[in-house]
Design a protein around this motif. Structure first.
Motif, PDB file in Angstrom:
ATOM      1  N   ALA A 126      -4.970   1.370  -6.801  1.00 47.70           N
ATOM      2  CA  ALA A 126      -5.596   2.747  -6.850  1.00 47.70           C
ATOM      3  C   ALA A 126      -4.660   3.716  -6.090  1.00 47.70           C
ATOM      4  O   ALA A 126      -4.946   4.866  -6.185  1.00 47.70           O
ATOM      5  N   GLY A 127      -3.691   3.183  -5.305  1.00 43.00           N
ATOM      6  CA  GLY A 127      -2.768   4.188  -4.581  1.00 43.00           C
ATOM      7  C   GLY A 127      -3.660   4.619  -3.321  1.00 43.00           C
ATOM      8  O   GLY A 127      -3.258   5.631  -2.628  1.00 43.00           O
ATOM      9  N   VAL A 128      -4.371   3.963  -3.004  1.00 44.65           N
ATOM     10  CA  VAL A 128      -5.319   4.385  -1.579  1.00 44.65           C
ATOM     11  C   VAL A 128      -4.622   3.930  -0.635  1.00 44.65           C
ATOM     12  O   VAL A 128      -4.153   2.646  -0.626  1.00 44.65           O
ATOM     13  N   ARG A 129      -4.373   4.605   0.336  1.00 45.77           N
ATOM     14  CA  ARG A 129      -3.693   4.244   1.596  1.00 45.77           C
ATOM     15  C   ARG A 129      -4.451   3.480   2.455  1.00 45.77           C
ATOM     16  O   ARG A 129      -5.682   3.409   2.679  1.00 45.77           O
ATOM     17  N   PRO A 169       0.387  -2.757   5.125  1.00 45.14           N
ATOM     18  CA  PRO A 169      -0.677  -1.403   5.113  1.00 45.14           C
ATOM     19  C   PRO A 169       0.243  -0.029   5.192  1.00 45.14           C
ATOM     20  O   PRO A 169       1.455  -0.252   5.377  1.00 45.14           O
ATOM     21  N   SER A 170      -0.384   0.948   4.941  1.00 44.63           N
ATOM     22  CA  SER A 170       0.170   2.232   5.138  1.00 44.63           C
ATOM     23  C   SER A 170       0.399   2.703   6.731  1.00 44.63           C
ATOM     24  O   SER A 170       1.282   3.409   6.983  1.00 44.63           O
ATOM     25  N   TYR A 171      -0.409   2.293   7.700  1.00 45.74           N
ATOM     26  CA  TYR A 171      -0.187   2.240   8.898  1.00 45.74           C
ATOM     27  C   TYR A 171      -0.868   1.393   9.609  1.00 45.74           C
ATOM     28  O   TYR A 171      -1.857   0.729   9.248  1.00 45.74           O
ATOM     29  N   ILE A 172      -0.665   1.167  11.087  1.00 45.45           N
ATOM     30  CA  ILE A 172      -1.218   0.211  11.929  1.00 45.45           C
ATOM     31  C   ILE A 172      -1.814   1.059  13.177  1.00 45.45           C
ATOM     32  O   ILE A 172      -1.035   1.840  13.761  1.00 45.45           O
ATOM     33  N   PHE A 225       0.911  -1.262  -0.059  1.00 39.91           N
ATOM     34  CA  PHE A 225      -0.062  -0.013  -0.113  1.00 39.91           C
ATOM     35  C   PHE A 225       0.972   1.047  -0.006  1.00 39.91           C
ATOM     36  O   PHE A 225       1.843   1.359   0.423  1.00 39.91           O
ATOM     37  N   ALA A 226       0.130   2.335  -0.695  1.00 37.54           N
ATOM     38  CA  ALA A 226       1.115   3.635  -0.833  1.00 37.54           C
ATOM     39  C   ALA A 226       1.447   3.911   0.660  1.00 37.54           C
ATOM     40  O   ALA A 226       0.821   3.982   1.755  1.00 37.54           O
TER      41      ALA A 226
END
Length: 367
Positions: free
Chosen positions: A259-262, A281-284, A163-164
């Motif tokens: 799609a570049g969705v975080r 993921p982008s964050y946890i 993920f972005a």
């Protein structure tokens, strides 16, 4: 060394095993002070004649114990199937499949982590991260090397691309119930917010709410995440979505990633952290740190000690967000753990003066 050892007063193993008890006490003494466990689990190396409701029965092969195992599980016991670098916990209708190193002292380590109050699936993760002799280390004996932690088996494939990325430190992160609230708080200068709209109905209204949030995020160059409603968020071109653990089995993660969705994922302990990391993921999100009334939580509050452990394990690996019961009074203690973001709900939405509340909360991040 901890001053709150409770092992000596408990029936740790069945049948009683002095050497295992001594090893568990030795390990437990190096793990620090933790609140006393409320679930006195007993690890059974053979099945006891009478189950006590807090038994974890260790076996080598579930196929050899099919009928017995069903009986044990119905009676509320847990079963750990462990052999050849694999350990599977069967408990409460769930199956937790781990792959990793089984140290000679892993059962003693399991008993020690259970005594620290960790739920069996998290204690088992930590037991597989344990290495013989860790209790003699000169510094912190608690597992902190992510490369030594087990892998989770049986998960859906992660998207081909990660993920972005999002900012490493997201700062103040209000979670808000409506697009009106999102517009208001972003207007205060907050750069990361989340729309958490509990209902998807009516669908047209949901789409309009998400579209408003996406628009204000672009207008103010803010990161706006949409909770749960990933299809509508994807269609609207949202910056990011936030999902729970169960959602990774139903959401089209590949479509979101491409799609570049975080993506932000909720976690409530070590097992769920490993599950979240699998999907890159982008964050946890780590929670709930404190008791919260905004939603029903599947676990007891994590507390600051556990939060600090998660941060030490994951710092530099993935951006982290602390969530659950956080307000201005406790925010400095939360940030002292090293976490780079804190999600708040009532501290903003129930404030007499939301603008002043946001200003005070943001100021805490600069101290």
């Amino acid at each position: 060394m901890t001053q709150t050892l409770t092992l000596k007063d408990r029936d740790l193993f069945w049948p009683p095993a002095d050497e295992l008890t001594e090893a568990a006490e030795r390990i437990r003494a190096r793990l620090g002070d933790w609140p006393p466990t409320h679930a006195p689990w007993r690890i059974c190396l053979t099945a006891p004649d009478e189950l006590n409701g807090s038994d974890l029965i260790v076996i080598a092969d579930a196929q050899q114990h099919g009928e017995q195992m069903a009986h044990w599980l119905v009676r509320g016991a847990g079963v750990i199937e462990a052999a050849e670098e694999k350990a599977t916990l069967h408990l409460g209708g769930e199956k937790y499949r781990l792959e990793g190193h089984l140290a000679e002292d892993w059962i003693a380590a399991l008993a020690a982590f259970l005594d620290c109050g960790f739920d069996p699936h998290d204690a088992l993760v930590l037991a597989l991260a344990w290495r013989d002799g860790d209790e003699t280390s000169a510094d912190d004996a608690f597992p902190t090397d992510l490369s030594r932690f087990p892998r989770l088996a049986g998960l859906p494939d992660a998207p081909a691309q990660a993920f972005a990325r999002c900012p490493e430190r997201l700062g103040l992160y209000p979670v808000l119930p409506t697009a009106e609230w999102v517009e208001r708080v972003v207007g205060f200068g907050v750069k990361t917010v989340q729309l958490r709209r509990k209902s998807a109905e009516p669908a047209d209204e949901l789409k309009r709410e998400i579209a408003r949030c996406v628009a204000v995020g672009r207008q103010y160059d803010a990161q706006v995440f949409i909770n749960d409603h990933w299809q509508a968020a994807l269609e609207a071109g949202a910056y990011g979505v936030h999902l729970g653990q169960e959602d990774v089995h139903t959401a089209d993660l590949a479509a979101l990633a491409s799609a570049g969705v975080r993506l932000g994922l909720s976690t409530h302990g070590f097992y769920e952290i490993l599950k979240a990391l699998h999907f890159r993921p982008s964050y946890i999100a780590l929670g709930a740190v404190f008791p919260t009334t905004t939603k029903i939580m599947p676990t007891e509050p994590q507390g600051l000690r556990r939060l600090a452990r998660y941060v030490r394990l994951l710092d530099g690996v993935v951006p982290l967000v602390a969530i659950g019961g956080i307000d201005l009074q406790v925010l400095p203690d939360v940030l002292a753990t090293g976490v780079g973001s804190a999600a708040v709900v009532r501290a903003v939405t129930e404030a007499a003066d939301p603008a002043s509340a946001v200003s005070a909360l943001q100021h805490a991040f600069t101290q």
